[in-house]
Design a protein around this motif. Structure first.
Motif, short mmCIF file in Angstrom:
data_model
loop_
_atom_site.label_atom_id
_atom_site.label_comp_id
_atom_site.label_asym_id
_atom_site.label_seq_id
_atom_site.Cartn_x
_atom_site.Cartn_y
_atom_site.Cartn_z
N UNK A 143 0.80 -1.22 0.00
CA UNK A 143 0.00 0.00 0.00
C UNK A 143 0.83 1.26 0.00
N UNK A 144 1.91 1.29 -0.77
CA UNK A 144 2.82 2.45 -0.83
C UNK A 144 2.98 2.89 -2.28
N UNK A 145 3.05 4.21 -2.47
CA UNK A 145 3.26 4.78 -3.81
C UNK A 145 4.20 5.98 -3.69
N UNK A 146 4.90 6.27 -4.78
CA UNK A 146 5.77 7.44 -4.88
C UNK A 146 5.27 8.27 -6.05
N UNK A 147 5.14 9.59 -5.85
CA UNK A 147 4.82 10.52 -6.93
C UNK A 147 5.95 11.53 -7.02
N UNK A 148 6.56 11.64 -8.19
CA UNK A 148 7.66 12.57 -8.43
C UNK A 148 7.10 13.78 -9.17
N UNK A 149 7.04 14.93 -8.51
CA UNK A 149 6.44 16.14 -9.06
C UNK A 149 7.55 17.03 -9.62
N UNK A 150 7.62 17.11 -10.95
CA UNK A 150 8.65 17.92 -11.59
C UNK A 150 8.26 19.40 -11.57
N UNK A 151 9.25 20.23 -11.30
CA UNK A 151 9.03 21.66 -11.17
C UNK A 151 9.38 22.45 -12.42
N UNK A 152 8.38 22.92 -13.13
CA UNK A 152 8.53 23.93 -14.16
C UNK A 152 9.23 23.56 -15.45
N UNK A 153 9.49 22.29 -15.69
CA UNK A 153 10.21 21.92 -16.90
C UNK A 153 9.25 21.47 -18.00
N UNK A 154 9.76 21.46 -19.21
CA UNK A 154 8.97 21.03 -20.37
C UNK A 154 8.83 19.50 -20.33
N UNK A 155 7.66 18.99 -20.70
CA UNK A 155 7.47 17.54 -20.71
C UNK A 155 8.51 16.80 -21.54
N UNK A 156 8.92 17.35 -22.68
CA UNK A 156 9.92 16.67 -23.53
C UNK A 156 11.24 16.48 -22.78
N UNK A 188 17.55 7.65 -18.08
CA UNK A 188 17.89 7.07 -16.78
C UNK A 188 17.15 5.76 -16.49
N UNK A 189 16.09 5.48 -17.25
CA UNK A 189 15.30 4.28 -16.99
C UNK A 189 14.47 4.41 -15.72
N UNK A 190 14.21 5.61 -15.28
CA UNK A 190 13.46 5.86 -14.05
C UNK A 190 12.06 5.27 -14.14
N UNK A 191 11.66 4.54 -13.12
CA UNK A 191 10.35 3.91 -13.09
C UNK A 191 9.54 4.48 -11.92
N UNK A 192 9.08 5.71 -12.09
CA UNK A 192 8.25 6.37 -11.09
C UNK A 192 7.14 7.14 -11.80
N UNK A 193 5.97 7.27 -11.18
CA UNK A 193 4.96 8.15 -11.75
C UNK A 193 5.45 9.61 -11.66
N UNK A 194 5.47 10.28 -12.80
CA UNK A 194 5.94 11.66 -12.87
C UNK A 194 4.74 12.58 -13.10
N UNK A 195 4.66 13.65 -12.33
CA UNK A 195 3.63 14.67 -12.49
C UNK A 195 4.32 15.97 -12.87
N UNK A 196 3.67 16.77 -13.71
CA UNK A 196 4.25 18.00 -14.22
C UNK A 196 3.61 19.22 -13.54
N UNK A 197 4.38 19.94 -12.75
CA UNK A 197 3.94 21.18 -12.11
C UNK A 197 4.56 22.34 -12.88
N UNK A 198 4.11 22.53 -14.12
CA UNK A 198 4.72 23.51 -15.02
C UNK A 198 4.69 24.93 -14.47
N UNK A 199 3.56 25.34 -13.86
CA UNK A 199 3.45 26.71 -13.36
C UNK A 199 3.81 26.83 -11.87
N UNK A 200 4.24 25.76 -11.27
CA UNK A 200 4.66 25.68 -9.87
C UNK A 200 3.55 26.01 -8.88
N UNK A 201 2.30 25.92 -9.32
CA UNK A 201 1.16 26.17 -8.43
C UNK A 201 1.08 25.11 -7.33
N UNK A 202 1.37 23.86 -7.68
CA UNK A 202 1.35 22.80 -6.66
C UNK A 202 2.44 23.04 -5.62
#
Length: 176
Positions: free
Chosen positions: A87-100, A109-123
């Motif tokens: 019952x554990x999860x990791x969410x990696x919230x990227x700050x302000x970068x382009x999705x590409x 890097x072969x990173x296996x984590x759910x990535x979320x995009x906080x483009x405007x840094x509101x989160x």
């Protein structure tokens, strides 16, 4: 004199923006309920923290240009693999970068984590993130229980701090 002052201000901002130095252990947090967090993935999907209620979730705010952020990512992915069945999860919230840029980083890097995009840094603002990386651990009821600002101590103490928060039984499919 003005040039020197500008340099010192820039150096201070850089130091706060991407903390360096000794790794930080998770510490108890008094923030209470986790703020909403529903963001797009680099591929255009969407992940909502509210849909993970019943799980313990580690939320890590990071950027590809932040060396301590990049260094702790593999340990977070390994921790997710070890504890996901409990019952554990990791969410990696990227700050302000382009999705590409983020997708290229994940592919390289072969990173296996759910990535979320906080483009405007509101989160990041809602979560009161002042430096990268910043990590929060949300309990199964949606409360922020632990946090660390700066490079996270990804040693044995990390797992030891999270395990007591895990649900006694893994969440059923209905709560996922």
């Amino acid at each position: 004199m003005l040039h020197r002052r500008t340099f010192l201000v820039a150096a201070a901002i850089l130091a706060v923006s991407c903390s360096a130095g000794a790794a930080e252990p998770l510490r108890p947090s008094r923030m209470g309920a986790a703020p909403p967090l529903a963001l797009a993935t680099p591929a255009g999907g969407r992940i909502d923290l509210a849909r993970l209620r019943g799980k313990v979730v580690l939320v890590n705010f990071w950027a590809t240009w932040c060396a301590p952020c990049v260094e702790e990512m593999p340990a977070l992915a390994r921790l997710r693999t070890r504890l996901s069945s409990r019952g554990f999860e990791v969410l990696a919230v990227n700050q302000g970068e382009m999705p590409a840029r983020v997708e290229a980083f994940v592919e390289r890097t072969g990173l296996d984590l759910p990535i979320l995009m906080d483009r405007d840094k509101a989160a990041a603002k809602a979560w009161k993130v002042r430096a990268l990386p910043t990590t929060f651990v949300i309990d199964a009821a949606g409360r922020i229980r632990l946090s660390a600002e700066g490079e996270l101590d990804t040693g044995e103490a990390l797992e030891a701090a999270i395990v007591p928060l895990l649900p006694r039984e893994a969440p059923s499919r209905a709560s996922r």
